[in-house]
Enzyme design. Sequence first.
Site, PDB file in Angstrom:
ATOM      1  N   LYS B  83       3.926 -20.051  18.132  1.00 43.13           N
ATOM      2  CA  LYS B  83       3.125 -19.717  16.952  1.00 43.13           C
ATOM      3  C   LYS B  83       2.713 -18.252  17.031  1.00 43.13           C
ATOM      4  O   LYS B  83       2.336 -17.764  18.113  1.00 43.13           O
ATOM      5  CB  LYS B  83       1.900 -20.634  16.890  1.00 43.13           C
ATOM      6  CG  LYS B  83       1.014 -20.459  15.667  1.00 43.13           C
ATOM      7  CD  LYS B  83      -0.105 -21.499  15.660  1.00 43.13           C
ATOM      8  CE  LYS B  83      -0.993 -21.382  14.434  1.00 43.13           C
ATOM      9  NZ  LYS B  83      -2.039 -22.434  14.401  1.00 43.13           N
ATOM     10  N   SER B 161      -2.328 -25.117  10.363  1.00 43.99           N
ATOM     11  CA  SER B 161      -1.844 -23.755  10.230  1.00 43.99           C
ATOM     12  C   SER B 161      -0.576 -23.476  11.029  1.00 43.99           C
ATOM     13  O   SER B 161       0.037 -22.440  10.830  1.00 43.99           O
ATOM     14  CB  SER B 161      -2.925 -22.767  10.659  1.00 43.99           C
ATOM     15  OG  SER B 161      -3.228 -22.911  12.050  1.00 43.99           O
ATOM     16  N   SER B 185      -4.581 -28.270  13.046  1.00 41.70           N
ATOM     17  CA  SER B 185      -3.470 -27.342  12.852  1.00 41.70           C
ATOM     18  C   SER B 185      -2.224 -27.660  13.668  1.00 41.70           C
ATOM     19  O   SER B 185      -1.172 -27.054  13.448  1.00 41.70           O
ATOM     20  CB  SER B 185      -3.917 -25.900  13.143  1.00 41.70           C
ATOM     21  OG  SER B 185      -4.715 -25.431  12.094  1.00 41.70           O
TER      22      SER B 185
END
Lengths: 98, 463
Positions: B83, B161, B185
């Site tokens: 990420k 996210s 997330s």
Amino acid sequence: MTGNRQGAPAIDGTLQQVTNPTGVVRDAVIEARLAAIEAAYPGRFDDEQRARVRTNLAHALDLATRLRRVPLANSDEPDPTFVPYRATHELETEVAQS
Amino acid sequence: MTASVNLSFATVEELGRLLRDGRTTPTELAEHFLSRLETVGRDLNAVAAVTRDLALAQAAEAEVELAAGRDRGPLHGIPYGAKDLLATSGIPTTWGAAPFKDQVFAEDAAVVGRLREAGAVLVAKLAMVELAGGFGYDQPDAAWTGPGRNAWSTEAWAGGSSSGSGAAVAAGAVPFAIGSETWGSITTPAALNGIAGLRPTYGRVSRAGAMALSWSMDKIGPMARTAMDCAMILDAISEDPATAVMGEGISPSGVPPADGFRLAVLRGATDGAQPAVRANFETALDVLAHIATLEEVDLPDLPFDEAAHIVILAEGAAAFEEFIESGAAAGLTAPEDRVGLYEGLTLPAVDYLRALRIRRLGGKALDSLLAPFDAIVAPTLRGVAPPIAGTFAALVETHGPALGAAGNLCGLPAITVPNGFGDGGLTTGLEFMGRAYDEGRILTVARAYQERTDWHTRRLVQG
């Protein structure tokens, strides 16, 4: 020793309104916080943005108000609690020297 | 060499066997997934940066080491994506936000370093919702990389996210990814894309070098195809190997104890859920009933949702105070994010502290509730992925995570695994949440469930 105020009656209605605002007091708190933000950052928001900030402020205030429905004792500590700092290598040195 | 094997959708376990059998090489794997990232990964807006040069160098090193008999473990030679809130030396780390597009750190995040030591091959930085969603976004188009598209339908959202991490794994663009979760997330994009996602206990995986949204709520964890893969990855990235999953004596064998698992079922977990979510959950409970005793329970009656919000507001506003004050937030993609977190700047300290005091009460109450059980189970989300266009603020209220607020506020581990399909052919998820540091236990239950179902083996037609 420090006195425990937990459970003591509110001194007057004004104090309750500060910590648990409703109605016109709630609106006043929101507008006061918005005014503080706008004073800090003049001219930053257009009308739509100002309305969104106001909505966000109201949401945050209402969240905090709902938290106050949970009775807490004076001894109910926040989590995480503070842990005094001590460098690990110093402890290791002391152990090695002992 | 690997014509009979679909590398794109192989598990980490399977790729490891192929490597050690000499049926593929780290370089072949790196080239394969670099190609997938450039095609399907880009199509899904799942990619922030492809790290081709680094990947090929790391793959070459793994190839030499494995050939020489130096085996670093199950991740050696396996490609992965991180990420884009995890710092990577010399490679941009944008936090998903246009104002940080040129940000480059000198050092790797701790988790990236641990994976390097484990011999894993970094092939990409994966797209994410700008600033991990902390500024209050309510639409998929909240990232400089564009809206994260779902691996099962490009007209649906990938979740956030960790959007790119979820979509890239599901689409066969990486075998596994690292995501992060402050509140949903990891589990949300994992569930919406039909993969496994593990949110470790708070602090289990180092946050060093990761963007901070909320210091006391941010967690970093693996996203992969199976619970077993998640276990192997957690074992490699865990901060304390002595208490890592495999070392706890709770290896996720998938074998239930002689008297079965004990599972708590969240009462009312499907209230308001889409019909397919409810049906899939009931079917999953039927499967689990063969290996577990099930008992309905209620969560403690505490304002977990409100407390989690207040903690994130206060810590997020503090973490980004200079960014907000500078006016740079105006450069964020989503209009609502440009005015987000100002309310956190005016939050009284007593409100934050009250939330932390309620967290302590909640942690004790949840631990007491979960003590007799291996896990509590619920639908991960009460709906499938929302459309890529429009907003989803209303959907979060009705179809959001059932266990998310309590689990994240109190730092408890949870894993989501796929348990079927719902509206529009989109995936649904099943969540197991456990006591703090009980990752091994929930992974065991999740693995046992996956060994009795095949949802995790379903492939995209175009795969």
